[in-house]
Write a protein that holds these residues in place. Structure first.
Motif, PDB file in Angstrom:
ATOM      1  N   VAL A  15       0.859  -1.183   0.000  1.00  0.00           N
ATOM      2  CA  VAL A  15       0.000   0.000   0.000  1.00  0.00           C
ATOM      3  C   VAL A  15       0.899   1.237   0.000  1.00  0.00           C
ATOM      4  O   VAL A  15       1.826   1.339   0.806  1.00  0.00           O
ATOM      5  CB  VAL A  15      -0.929   0.020   1.224  1.00  0.00           C
ATOM      6  N   ILE A  16       0.616   2.175  -0.912  1.00  0.00           N
ATOM      7  CA  ILE A  16       1.488   3.335  -1.121  1.00  0.00           C
ATOM      8  C   ILE A  16       0.675   4.616  -0.972  1.00  0.00           C
ATOM      9  O   ILE A  16      -0.366   4.782  -1.607  1.00  0.00           O
ATOM     10  CB  ILE A  16       2.107   3.287  -2.538  1.00  0.00           C
ATOM     11  N   LEU A  17       1.150   5.528  -0.136  1.00  0.00           N
ATOM     12  CA  LEU A  17       0.578   6.863  -0.016  1.00  0.00           C
ATOM     13  C   LEU A  17       1.658   7.881  -0.388  1.00  0.00           C
ATOM     14  O   LEU A  17       2.821   7.711   0.006  1.00  0.00           O
ATOM     15  CB  LEU A  17       0.082   7.142   1.404  1.00  0.00           C
ATOM     16  N   VAL A  18       1.288   8.932  -1.102  1.00  0.00           N
ATOM     17  CA  VAL A  18       2.260   9.969  -1.481  1.00  0.00           C
ATOM     18  C   VAL A  18       1.636  11.342  -1.260  1.00  0.00           C
ATOM     19  O   VAL A  18       0.414  11.517  -1.361  1.00  0.00           O
ATOM     20  CB  VAL A  18       2.709   9.828  -2.950  1.00  0.00           C
ATOM     21  N   SER A  19       2.472  12.324  -0.961  1.00  0.00           N
ATOM     22  CA  SER A  19       1.999  13.707  -0.865  1.00  0.00           C
ATOM     23  C   SER A  19       1.971  14.333  -2.252  1.00  0.00           C
ATOM     24  O   SER A  19       2.544  13.807  -3.213  1.00  0.00           O
ATOM     25  CB  SER A  19       2.891  14.508   0.086  1.00  0.00           C
ATOM     26  N   ASP A  20       1.317  15.488  -2.353  1.00  0.00           N
ATOM     27  CA  ASP A  20       1.125  16.140  -3.656  1.00  0.00           C
ATOM     28  C   ASP A  20       2.442  16.396  -4.388  1.00  0.00           C
ATOM     29  O   ASP A  20       2.506  16.313  -5.615  1.00  0.00           O
ATOM     30  CB  ASP A  20       0.394  17.473  -3.478  1.00  0.00           C
ATOM     31  N   GLY A  21       3.475  16.745  -3.634  1.00  0.00           N
ATOM     32  CA  GLY A  21       4.739  17.099  -4.257  1.00  0.00           C
ATOM     33  C   GLY A  21       5.348  15.988  -5.089  1.00  0.00           C
ATOM     34  O   GLY A  21       6.146  16.247  -6.004  1.00  0.00           O
ATOM     35  N   VAL A  22       4.974  14.747  -4.800  1.00  0.00           N
ATOM     36  CA  VAL A  22       5.533  13.601  -5.532  1.00  0.00           C
ATOM     37  C   VAL A  22       5.029  13.565  -6.968  1.00  0.00           C
ATOM     38  O   VAL A  22       5.742  13.124  -7.872  1.00  0.00           O
ATOM     39  CB  VAL A  22       5.208  12.281  -4.799  1.00  0.00           C
ATOM     40  N   VAL A  23       3.805  14.029  -7.217  1.00  0.00           N
ATOM     41  CA  VAL A  23       3.206  13.895  -8.557  1.00  0.00           C
ATOM     42  C   VAL A  23       2.959  15.230  -9.241  1.00  0.00           C
ATOM     43  O   VAL A  23       2.399  15.271 -10.340  1.00  0.00           O
ATOM     44  CB  VAL A  23       1.886  13.087  -8.482  1.00  0.00           C
ATOM     45  N   GLN A  24       3.371  16.324  -8.626  1.00  0.00           N
ATOM     46  CA  GLN A  24       3.186  17.637  -9.247  1.00  0.00           C
ATOM     47  C   GLN A  24       4.472  18.111  -9.910  1.00  0.00           C
ATOM     48  O   GLN A  24       5.549  17.581  -9.659  1.00  0.00           O
ATOM     49  CB  GLN A  24       2.744  18.655  -8.195  1.00  0.00           C
ATOM     50  N   ASN A  25       4.324  19.119 -10.762  1.00  0.00           N
ATOM     51  CA  ASN A  25       5.455  19.752 -11.455  1.00  0.00           C
ATOM     52  C   ASN A  25       6.172  18.809 -12.420  1.00  0.00           C
ATOM     53  O   ASN A  25       7.370  18.968 -12.658  1.00  0.00           O
ATOM     54  CB  ASN A  25       6.458  20.316 -10.436  1.00  0.00           C
ATOM     55  N   TRP A  26       5.438  17.828 -12.955  1.00  0.00           N
ATOM     56  CA  TRP A  26       6.020  16.940 -13.959  1.00  0.00           C
ATOM     57  C   TRP A  26       5.776  17.568 -15.332  1.00  0.00           C
ATOM     58  O   TRP A  26       4.622  17.657 -15.772  1.00  0.00           O
ATOM     59  CB  TRP A  26       5.379  15.565 -13.898  1.00  0.00           C
ATOM     60  N   PRO A  27       6.796  17.998 -16.044  1.00  0.00           N
ATOM     61  CA  PRO A  27       6.590  18.646 -17.344  1.00  0.00           C
ATOM     62  C   PRO A  27       6.092  17.696 -18.425  1.00  0.00           C
ATOM     63  O   PRO A  27       5.577  18.145 -19.454  1.00  0.00           O
ATOM     64  CB  PRO A  27       7.989  19.173 -17.691  1.00  0.00           C
ATOM     65  N   CYS A  28       6.216  16.395 -18.188  1.00  0.00           N
ATOM     66  CA  CYS A  28       5.858  15.427 -19.232  1.00  0.00           C
ATOM     67  C   CYS A  28       4.395  14.998 -19.190  1.00  0.00           C
ATOM     68  O   CYS A  28       3.974  14.180 -20.000  1.00  0.00           O
ATOM     69  CB  CYS A  28       6.755  14.200 -19.121  1.00  0.00           C
ATOM     70  N   GLY A  29       3.624  15.505 -18.217  1.00  0.00           N
ATOM     71  CA  GLY A  29       2.216  15.128 -18.224  1.00  0.00           C
ATOM     72  C   GLY A  29       1.661  14.806 -16.855  1.00  0.00           C
ATOM     73  O   GLY A  29       2.148  15.293 -15.829  1.00  0.00           O
ATOM     74  N   ASP A  30       0.610  13.978 -16.830  1.00  0.00           N
ATOM     75  CA  ASP A  30      -0.123  13.619 -15.621  1.00  0.00           C
ATOM     76  C   ASP A  30       0.752  12.781 -14.691  1.00  0.00           C
ATOM     77  O   ASP A  30       1.022  11.612 -14.953  1.00  0.00           O
ATOM     78  CB  ASP A  30      -1.386  12.845 -16.024  1.00  0.00           C
ATOM     79  N   GLY A  31       1.168  13.377 -13.590  1.00  0.00           N
ATOM     80  CA  GLY A  31       2.064  12.690 -12.673  1.00  0.00           C
ATOM     81  C   GLY A  31       1.457  11.450 -12.048  1.00  0.00           C
ATOM     82  O   GLY A  31       2.134  10.425 -11.896  1.00  0.00           O
ATOM     83  N   VAL A  72      10.994  -0.649   1.694  1.00  0.00           N
ATOM     84  CA  VAL A  72      12.078   0.338   1.701  1.00  0.00           C
ATOM     85  C   VAL A  72      12.552   0.629   0.282  1.00  0.00           C
ATOM     86  O   VAL A  72      12.691   1.797  -0.122  1.00  0.00           O
ATOM     87  CB  VAL A  72      13.258  -0.156   2.568  1.00  0.00           C
ATOM     88  N   ASP A  73      12.794  -0.428  -0.481  1.00  0.00           N
ATOM     89  CA  ASP A  73      13.250  -0.244  -1.861  1.00  0.00           C
ATOM     90  C   ASP A  73      12.213   0.491  -2.699  1.00  0.00           C
ATOM     91  O   ASP A  73      12.546   1.381  -3.489  1.00  0.00           O
ATOM     92  CB  ASP A  73      13.571  -1.595  -2.498  1.00  0.00           C
ATOM     93  N   LEU A  74      10.944   0.119  -2.529  1.00  0.00           N
ATOM     94  CA  LEU A  74       9.891   0.739  -3.334  1.00  0.00           C
ATOM     95  C   LEU A  74       9.758   2.218  -2.996  1.00  0.00           C
ATOM     96  O   LEU A  74       9.639   3.063  -3.905  1.00  0.00           O
ATOM     97  CB  LEU A  74       8.563   0.016  -3.110  1.00  0.00           C
ATOM     98  N   ALA A  75       9.770   2.581  -1.712  1.00  0.00           N
ATOM     99  CA  ALA A  75       9.654   3.983  -1.315  1.00  0.00           C
ATOM    100  C   ALA A  75      10.795   4.811  -1.902  1.00  0.00           C
ATOM    101  O   ALA A  75      10.580   5.904  -2.436  1.00  0.00           O
ATOM    102  CB  ALA A  75       9.631   4.100   0.206  1.00  0.00           C
ATOM    103  N   ASN A  76      12.014   4.295  -1.825  1.00  0.00           N
ATOM    104  CA  ASN A  76      13.165   5.034  -2.352  1.00  0.00           C
ATOM    105  C   ASN A  76      13.129   5.154  -3.877  1.00  0.00           C
ATOM    106  O   ASN A  76      13.474   6.196  -4.433  1.00  0.00           O
ATOM    107  CB  ASN A  76      14.462   4.356  -1.908  1.00  0.00           C
ATOM    108  N   LEU A  77      12.704   4.090  -4.548  1.00  0.00           N
ATOM    109  CA  LEU A  77      12.613   4.133  -6.008  1.00  0.00           C
ATOM    110  C   LEU A  77      11.580   5.151  -6.477  1.00  0.00           C
ATOM    111  O   LEU A  77      11.808   5.891  -7.439  1.00  0.00           O
ATOM    112  CB  LEU A  77      12.268   2.740  -6.550  1.00  0.00           C
TER     113      LEU A  77
END
Length: 271
Positions: free
Chosen positions: A197-213, A230-235
């Protein structure tokens, strides 16, 4: 191992044999057992075990992240709590930190994620200060049933990475205090051994110039062949920073919890 501690484990074994179920000590038991009489509590071993991990990056113009998070573990569940304060820096950190602290207290009192969200949404609405609004992602996983309950107030979509697909956790609800109570809805997901299960804050998917983060991150998660939280979070964090050209224009937080089914073991006779 002291003789007193050894005796505790023996009694645990005796009870397991007597009741024909695997028992484990509860977390409220005392850490040290002396000569005085104490009460010890045991419960059935959960069906699932979990591992948690977090990866974070602070906005490059700030010294403090405006995101706050917590993993709240009890004897039968683990809760993932993530809040993103409005703006950045110390002010946002205070607001999000307060939300995380209050959420922990509400869950500790025995209320569910939906009631926690209702209370916090009402509290934020009563304060009426738009400059102190914060998002809240709350996910609680029952380690006996493998059931995942999620509620969201604003924020980016979350994800469940399964062996054969990725499912999105999303909601149209606005940040705390900006939605009516009837708009709050809890979703339930049945998890299987090995799910993440993965949760992310807005900053992870915003400001991507290539499209829908969110869409691109979902595709990336599906392509990753990793089972370690641990590996997945860092990747995920490194991938998001690369998509932003190496610039961290907003706080980034990634939370991951993985669950695995405990192996069935026969209860051994105690001599």
């Amino acid at each position: 191992l002291s003789s007193a501690a050894s005796d505790v484990y023996k009694r645990q074994g005796y009870l397991s044999v007597l009741m024909d179920i695997r028992l484990v000590p509860q977390k409220r038991n005392p850490y040290f057992v002396g000569e005085e009489s104490v009460s010890l509590y045991f419960e059935e071993e959960p069906i699932f075990s979990c591992l948690t991990a977090a990866a974070c990056a602070t906005e490059e113009t700030e010294s403090v992240s405006g995101d706050s998070y917590s993993f709240l573990e009890t004897d039968d569940s683990v809760a993932m709590i993530l809040s993103d304060g409005v703006g950045s820096g110390e002010s946002a950190a205070r607001d999000s930190g307060r939300i995380v602290d209050l959420t922990e207290r509400i869950l500790d009192a025995g209320l569910g994620p939906d009631m926690a969200m209702l209370f916090l949404n009402g509290m934020a609405g009563a304060e009426g200060d738009e400059n102190r609004m914060a998002t809240l992602d709350l996910c609680r996983i029952d380690l006996y049933r493998g059931e995942c309950e999620t509620v969201k107030a604003g924020g980016a979509a979350g994800f469940i990475k399964r062996s054969d697909r990725v499912e999105k956790i999303q909601s149209r609800q606005l940040p705390l205090g900006m939605s009516a109570s009837e708009d709050i809805s809890e979703k339930k997901w049945q998890l299987n051994s090995g799910d993440l299960v993965i949760l992310v804050s807005d900053g992870v998917v915003q400001n991507w110039p290539c499209g829908d983060g969110e869409y691109l991150l979902e595709q990336k998660i599906a392509s990753l062949n990793v089972s370690s939280p641990v590996d997945l979070a860092n990747l995920i964090l490194r991938y998001a920073i690369r998509q932003c050209g190496g610039k961290i224009r907003d706080d980034m937080t990634v939370l991951v919890t993985g669950i695995w089914k405990n192996e069935e073991r026969e209860i051994e006779d105690i001599e």
